[in-house]
Every structure is written in structure tokens, then in C-alpha cells.
Design an enzyme around this catalytic site. Structure first.
Site, short mmCIF file in Angstrom:
data_model
loop_
_atom_site.label_atom_id
_atom_site.label_comp_id
_atom_site.label_asym_id
_atom_site.label_seq_id
_atom_site.Cartn_x
_atom_site.Cartn_y
_atom_site.Cartn_z
N CYS A 334 0.80 -1.15 0.12
CA CYS A 334 -0.16 0.28 -0.27
C CYS A 334 0.68 1.30 0.30
O CYS A 334 0.55 2.08 -0.78
CB CYS A 334 -0.70 0.08 0.67
SG CYS A 334 -0.47 -0.84 2.59
N ARG A 363 7.42 -11.06 5.22
CA ARG A 363 6.20 -11.55 6.34
C ARG A 363 7.09 -12.24 7.31
O ARG A 363 7.47 -13.07 6.58
CB ARG A 363 5.02 -11.52 6.15
CG ARG A 363 4.72 -10.64 5.68
CD ARG A 363 3.13 -10.17 5.36
NE ARG A 363 2.46 -9.45 4.90
CZ ARG A 363 1.02 -9.21 4.53
NH1 ARG A 363 0.52 -10.25 5.19
NH2 ARG A 363 0.77 -8.91 3.84
N GLN A 381 0.62 -10.95 -3.31
CA GLN A 381 -0.24 -10.70 -3.15
C GLN A 381 -0.90 -9.87 -4.91
O GLN A 381 -0.59 -9.71 -5.48
CB GLN A 381 -0.62 -9.77 -2.10
CG GLN A 381 -0.52 -10.19 -0.93
CD GLN A 381 -0.65 -8.96 -0.19
OE1 GLN A 381 -0.08 -7.98 0.35
NE2 GLN A 381 -1.24 -9.44 1.85
N ASP A 383 -3.17 -7.73 -5.47
CA ASP A 383 -2.57 -6.15 -4.68
C ASP A 383 -3.28 -5.23 -5.32
O ASP A 383 -3.03 -4.40 -6.06
CB ASP A 383 -1.92 -6.00 -3.97
CG ASP A 383 -2.13 -5.61 -2.06
OD1 ASP A 383 -3.21 -5.68 -1.75
OD2 ASP A 383 -1.24 -5.01 -1.81
N HIS A 385 -5.26 -1.35 -4.48
CA HIS A 385 -6.25 0.03 -3.65
C HIS A 385 -6.58 0.88 -4.85
O HIS A 385 -7.00 1.54 -5.75
CB HIS A 385 -4.79 1.26 -2.91
CG HIS A 385 -3.62 -0.14 -2.30
ND1 HIS A 385 -3.03 -1.07 -2.91
CD2 HIS A 385 -4.12 -0.59 -0.78
CE1 HIS A 385 -2.17 -1.91 -1.68
NE2 HIS A 385 -3.15 -1.21 -1.07
N LYS A 468 -11.98 -4.49 8.43
CA LYS A 468 -11.68 -5.45 7.18
C LYS A 468 -12.68 -6.68 7.21
O LYS A 468 -13.52 -7.08 7.60
CB LYS A 468 -10.40 -6.09 6.56
CG LYS A 468 -10.34 -7.73 7.21
CD LYS A 468 -8.72 -8.41 7.15
CE LYS A 468 -8.65 -9.15 8.09
NZ LYS A 468 -7.16 -9.63 8.73
N HIS A 514 -8.38 -1.08 0.33
CA HIS A 514 -7.15 -2.10 0.28
C HIS A 514 -8.31 -3.66 -0.63
O HIS A 514 -8.58 -3.81 0.78
CB HIS A 514 -6.61 -2.24 1.10
CG HIS A 514 -5.66 -1.89 2.40
ND1 HIS A 514 -4.44 -1.22 1.80
CD2 HIS A 514 -6.52 -0.51 2.67
CE1 HIS A 514 -4.13 -0.56 2.75
NE2 HIS A 514 -4.91 0.29 3.16
#
Length: 646
Positions: A334, A363, A381, A383, A385, A468, A514
Site C-alpha cells: 500500500c 513477512r 498478493q 493487491d 488499492h 476488513k 485495500h
RNA sequence: GCCGCCUUAGCUCAGUCGGCUAGAGCGACGCACUCGUAAUGCGUAGGUCGACGGUUCGAUUCCGUCAGGCGGCUCCA
């Protein structure tokens, strides 16, 4: 009861009764006044819970018989079984379980009865339990009238009165007892089938700060057949395990040389991964996203701005220092996307602005939690936004949820539910004001509820920057994993000073949403393997068609067929090995290849091939053109079942 | 991270109560066989017994540390 003609034995035995208010009572219970009660049978959910809880008591008695110094923790029923926690000198060894099981059999055979006894005071309870420190703690918790509604504790002490259960032998002598709210089976004889499964450590009352107790897990069923069926289900689940199938089907591996939780995809796994990526990239574009890219590492300042370093540092790999700056591997994408948004002035006309990428993040998961593809240290991901105005947020979330649902549908996943993760107002791990959290949570909750999908609440499970919605899917062993997520973020736009110019000329702060549709490619891949037990639908299968010649000299004929398939975009090959035809079929079957195309003299002469499908069904004598069209159609349609001649 | 268990050939697993050249099946490779719907036969290669230290005349075997795995617990943006 036998006199009344009601079952007192067997799977349908009546084991407890349910009062009008739903409370379960022992059969020996004598109500103060005449009360209507309904019988509860052993094989219904409440009956099984009682069975499992009583079996946990039998286990505890056996443990204290074999290890007299063992102190009791708690022993509730759980899905498919029960556990009981003990404080013992030495952790249980695998061979102890056999010993304990034998002792439990004796207790079951002895037909002990469970007798309920109410304490008249806390002091009386404490006097009797003076040698059971953990039970004393439970009594104290109850005495302080705090936390009795916590499920772990309530099994033991419950609400209202404080009770004890004594186990009496045939002569009515007390042989064992335990602080417990009940209810219990009338007799240990009503335990038809149980098995101890494993032992493991568990923190007392679930807190890392407390001492670890030794937990024994067991399972108990209303009949031997049900126990056997359960064990079969476990064996079946083991066959579906993606870690096992990943090796067998040559999809991926975790080389020690690279490190724990870091996967490499082999060519066959790579095919599936690419199909997933191609699919989701195309879908994002269709849904109005713009494809972007960002680096894997960044200077630390960025993660300070985003709030990750203050709130998420423990899960990030330690920094590397160069040229006087600290660089971190990214744990989230992000912040990078925020910089793209902020790279120039933005107009309200650009919103919603949707950025998407395959972002590989790292991670530092604790060593004990790394698990196959479902919990890794390096993951990619899908991912995205969405930057929107506050007014646009509900519609955008709806849009994203629909996107996610259609994706799960396209991949054939149907066993999932939604989870709404909110903050724990008592924790300081969350940024933002009460009003912000309430507003954001409300928006997500409304959309989730409106979807009509099963919704489970997860208090305290939110990200530090906002609540979320997530999709939780089950793996083969019944563990649930978070897949897709949609998160409402009112923090990072402020932290990054994101703004757009509104129609009235003022500068406004966007809301950031997200979302990850697969969640992570790795985890989704793992769940997909287990969902299909490695027998992927034709459109995903690494090899879609294998040509099997009956004699070597039929191979050239099949090679022509395969060439036509390849030209049509099908992943096809000829098995040129020196194996006999039967062996080639077996190999293809084990590799779970959807189409086998077999050709011998008859097919060569007739210009045909003979299909053998994964389910063993056959279609013989299909002309080459028809066969190509058939395979192309099945693959193109992306059906998630079959193929089959049926 | 915590507790327990585990690590022998590419895979699945025997075995060594501390002692010469560590075994099997599958897989791989080679030769023969040329076969119509789930394993043809024979042969060959393949292991510093997870890594590093220690004990011992001698360690794959016993002890310790580390790494990796499994099952839980805690955690999980």
C-alpha cells in the site's frame, strides 16, 4: 427410562434433557417444580458434546491414575472431539497415549456414574480443591464474577452455582471427581467409541504469558462405525494435503537452501500459477483497475509514514543498512501505491482510481507457524488499492465484493464464509478515532450483510489502520484460511497527506480501500490443490491431454494429433516412454491428467482417437477434428467438473 | 517464539541394543519385449544416514547446538 420404552443404550440413547430455556440437565436432575423437558440423544450435536465432555473427564481420571502428580486444567468438547489440559512434570510421550487409552477403557467398562454435587460456598470449593491450583484459579475468577462468559472457563464453572462431579463406581464409592458445570452422561458405559489423537503444549487460559500445560486431544463418537468413518475422513484429508500433492504432482517445493516458508514453483505448478495470474490480471483490467508495479525494498521512512514500522515491525524482516540508510523488504504494497497516487495532483474526476499489481511481500512469520503454501514468509498478493471519495466508498466495496465472489465462483470454490474483523477498543494496536472506526465498520458491515453470505464477527482482528471483510475458506483438514480481503483505510491517506481537488475547488482527503482477491497467490494455490485433490479442472491442469500409443509405432500418429492441439492452445504431450500402454494409463491417472487420448491400429486406420477420462469413462473412435474441438471446448468453457464421457 | 515428536537414495520407508562393503519398493537410466484401457521382465547408477561440535579405540546410532519438517499453543495486516 427403559421402562418407558425409550433408548438408554446405543447411538440413539437419551443422555441428557433440555429445559424449555435450552439449558441441558443430567438425567438424574430433579427439578424443583414440574417442568417440560425434551430428551437429548447421544447422536445429536448437544448429545455428542456431552459425550465428548464426559470422555474428557474419563481421560483426566486416567491421567491422574497413571500420573498422580498431574494437576488439572480444563477439558471442553471441541469439533469432533475433546481435549484436556494437564500440568505434569514431564510432557506426555507418544507411547503414554496408549497407556492412557487402556486405562480409559477400564474406566468406561467399570460403568462409573457421574454424580452432581453443588458447593454451598466458594470456601467449601476452595478447601476441596486445595491441591488443584488451576481449578482454584477458576473458582477465584468465578468468585470475582469476572469473565465467566469466556467460553474456555465456562465449561468448568458455568454461571450461577458452583458444582462438582463425582465419579462413583458400582458400589457407590467415589473414585474421582472434578470441578465442572456439567451436564454428563449417566454412566461411562455410554461412551461407545473414543481414541486419543495427540498431545501438545497449550498456554494456560490461552495466554502466551501463562505457563504451558500439556494438552491431550481425543475424539469420541456415538458408535464404533462413526469413529471409523471419522478416521477415514482424516485419512482422506491427508491424501488431499497440498504439501503431499505438491511433491507427487511436481508442482512446487521448499528447498532448505532457500529458507523456511519460501517456495519455488516447478514448471507444472508454474502453469497453474500463470493461469491464475493471467485470469486475475485480465479481470482487474475489466473491473477498471490500472496495472502498476513497485519495488521489493524501500527506505525505512516510507514504512514510518504508513504506520507499519511502529505497528507492524515484529512481522517485518530486519533492515539492511546501506549508504547510511535502513532499507526494509516490503511487507505490504500500500505505501508504494500511495506514492503513485501522490505523484501529481489528482482530480475528483479521476476517482475512483484503482491501482493493481502482483506485489511480492516478505513477512517474518514466527518459525512455528510456517505451514506449506498457506502460511509462508514470501508471498505474492494480487493487491489493489481503490482511492475514492467517502461517498463512493460503499459502492466501491460492493463492487469489490462482487468481484471477489465471481472470482471464487470461477475457480469453483464454494465452501467459504465472510468474516468482519473489527478493532478491539481496549487495545492500543489500532490507529484512529472511535468515530472513524465506527463509520468504516458500518460501511463494511452493511455491504457484507447485504451480500447474504454467512458472516462471522472477528472482534479485535482488524488491521491497525482499519476494519476488513475477509473470505475464509477451508483446507482439507478443516482449518480455515483467510483468502480475499477488503479493508477500509482512513489512516494512510491522512498519514501520506493524500488529497484530490473536489468539484468545488477544495482539497479533500480520499478514502483508501485495500483489496486482494486471491489474497496471496501461494495460499490460494494451496487451497485450490486441496479443493480439487490435485485433479484440476481442464482449464487449470498443467498437462491437459496426454497421447498414449498402444504400440511405439502409433506414437507418430498421436504426435500429429498433439501438434494440432498445441496449435489450438492446448497443453498436450505424447507419452514416449518405453512403458507398456497399461503403465502409461496408470501414470497419467496418477498425474490426474484430464484427457488421455489413446491410439492403436484401429484408431490409426479410422483416423480417430479414443478418450479415456480421469474418472475412467471412455469415448472411443472420435475423429481427430472432433477430438480437438472437444478438448478445446472443455478447456475454453472453464467448467470446473469433469471431463467425462458421462 | 513456546512444548513434544521427527530428519537414512529424487519419493515412501526398513535397519544399526556404538563395530568391516547401510537395505527395499517406487522413480531415473540401460537392454529385451511391441502389447487396446491402473504396474512386462532383467540389469545399472544413486546415500559424507540434515549440519556442526562433544563423548568414545570407534558415532548414522549416545549427548549438545543449529537448520529443516510435523502436530498443537500463541500470533496471523
Amino acid at each position: 427410562m427403559a421402562a418407558a420404552g425409550l433408548p438408554a443404550n446405543g447411538p440413539r440413547a437419551i443422555v441428557v434433557v433440555r429445559e424449555a430455556d435450552g439449558r441441558l440437565r443430567d438425567l438424574a436432575w430433579a427439578p424443583a417444580a414440574d417442568t417440560e423437558v425434551t430428551p437429548v440423544h447421544l447422536d445429536e450435536p448437544d448429545g455428542l458434546d456431552v459425550l465428548r465432555h464426559s470422555t474428557a473427564h474419563v481421560l483426566a481420571q486416567a491421567v491422574q491414575d497413571v500420573f498422580p502428580e498431574a494437576k488439572l486444567g480444563i477439558g471442553p468438547p471441541i469439533r469432533d472431539g475433546f481435549y484436556y489440559d494437564f500440568d505434569v512434570e514431564k510432557p506426555f510421550q507418544p507411547e503414554d497415549l496408549g497407556k492412557l487409552e487402556k486405562r480409559m477403557q477400564d474406566i468406561v467398562k467399570a460403568g462409573q456414574t457421574f454424580r452432581r454435587r453443588e458447593y454451598s460456598s466458594l470456601d467449601e470449593a476452595k478447601a476441596e480443591l486445595k491441591d488443584e491450583p488451576f481449578k482454584l484459579e477458576l473458582v477465584d475468577i468465578k468468585g470475582s464474577d469476572d469473565a465467566v462468559d469466556e467460553s474456555d472457563v465456562s465449561v468448568e464453572v458455568g454461571a450461577g452455582e458452583l458444582t462438582h462431579y463425582d465419579n462413583l463406581n458400582k458400589d457407590g464409592e467415589r473414585v474421582w471427581g472434578d470441578l465442572c458445570r456439567g451436564p454428563h452422561l449417566p454412566s461411562t458405559r455410554l461412551i461407545p467409541a473414543f481414541k486419543l489423537m495427540r498431545s501438545a503444549a497449550a498456554y494456560w487460559r490461552g495466554s502466551e504469558k501463562n505457563p504451558q500445560l500439556q494438552r491431550i486431544y481425543g475424539t469420541a463418537w456415538q458408535s464404533r462405525d462413526e469413529l471409523k468413518a471419522y478416521l477415514n475422513r482424516l485419512a482422506e484429508a491427508e491424501r488431499r494435503d497440498h504439501r503431499k500433492l505438491g511433491t507427487e504432482l511436481d508442482l512446487f517445493s521448499f528447498p532448505d537452501e532457500i529458507g523456511s516458508g519460501l517456495v519455488v514453483f516447478h514448471p507444472k505448478g508454474g502453469v497453474i500459477k500463470r493461469e491464475m495470474e493471467d485470469y486475475v490480471r485480465a479481470r482487474h483490467i475489466e473491473e477498471g483497475f490500472q496495472y502498476v508495479g513497485s519495488p521489493h525494498i524501500t527506505k525505512e521512512g516510507l514504512f514510518h509514514t504508513s504506520g507499519h514500522l511502529p505497528y507492524y515491525k515484529d512481522t517485518m524482516f530486519p533492515p539492511m543498512e546501506l549508504e547510511g540508510a535502513n532499507y526494509y523488504l516490503k511487507a505490504m504494497n500500500c505505501p508504494m501505491h500511495n506514492l503513485i497516487f501522490r505523484s501529481r495532483g489528482r482530480s475528483y474526476r479521476e476517482l475512483p482510481m484503482r491501482l493493481f499489481e502482483f506485489g511480492t511481500v516478505y513477512r517474518y512469520e514466527k518459525s512455528g507457524v510456517v505451514h506449506g503454501l498457506t502460511r509462508v514468509r514470501g508471498l505474492t498478493q494480487d493487491d489493489s488499492h481503490s482511492y475514492v471519495t467517502a461517498e463512493q466508498a460503499p459502492d466501491e466495496i460492493k463492487h469489490l465484493l462482487n468481484f471477489v465472489r465471481s472470482l471464487l465462483d470461477d475457480f469453483g470454490l464454494d465452501d467459504y464464509y465472510l468474516e468482519l474483523s473489527t478493532r478491539d477498543p481496549k487495545s492500543d494496536k489500532f490507529i484512529g478515532s472511535d468515530e472513524q472506526w465506527e463509520r468504516a465498520t458500518k460501511v463494511l458491515e452493511d455491504v457484507a450483510t447485504e451480500s447474504g453470505l454467512e458472516l462471522v464477527l472477528d472482534p479485535g482482528g482488524a488491521a491497525f489502520y482499519g476494519p476488513k471483510i475477509s473470505v475464509q475458506a477451508k483446507d482439507a483438514i478443516g482449518r480455515t484460511w483467510q483468502m480475499s480481503t477488503i479493508q477500509y483505510d482512513f489512516n494512510q491517506p491522512a498519514g501520506f497527506g493524500l488529497e484530490y481537488q473536489a468539484a468545488d475547488g477544495t482539497r479533500q482527503e480520499p478514502v483508501m480501500i485495500h483489496s486482494a482477491k486471491f489474497g496471496s497467490i501461494e495460499r490460494f494455490f494451496g487451497v485450490l490443490v486441496e479443493h480439487y485433490a490435485g485433479a484440476f479442472p481442464a482449464w487449470l491442469a498443467p498437462v491437459q491431454v496426454v497421447g498414449i500409443p498402444i504400440r511405439d509405432d502409433h506414437a507418430d500418429y498421436l504426435a500429429e494429433f498433439v501438434a494440432k492441439l498445441k496449435k489450438a492452445g492446448i497443453r498436450a504431450e505424447v507419452d514416449y516412454s518405453t512403458d507398456r500402454m497399461q503403465k502409461k494409463i496408470r501414470t497419467a491417472q496418477q498425474q490426474k491428467i484430464p484427457f488421455m487420448a489413446i491410439a492403436g491400429d484401429d484408431d490409426v486406420n479410422g483416423g480417430t482417437v479414443s478418450f479415456r477420462y480421469r474418472d475412467g469413462s471412455q469415448r472411443n473412435g472420435v475423429t481427430i477434428d472432433e477430438a480437438v474441438a472437444h478438448v478445446v471446448e472443455v478447456v475454453r468453457s472453464r467448467v470446473n467438473t469433469g471431463p467425462s464421457a458421462a
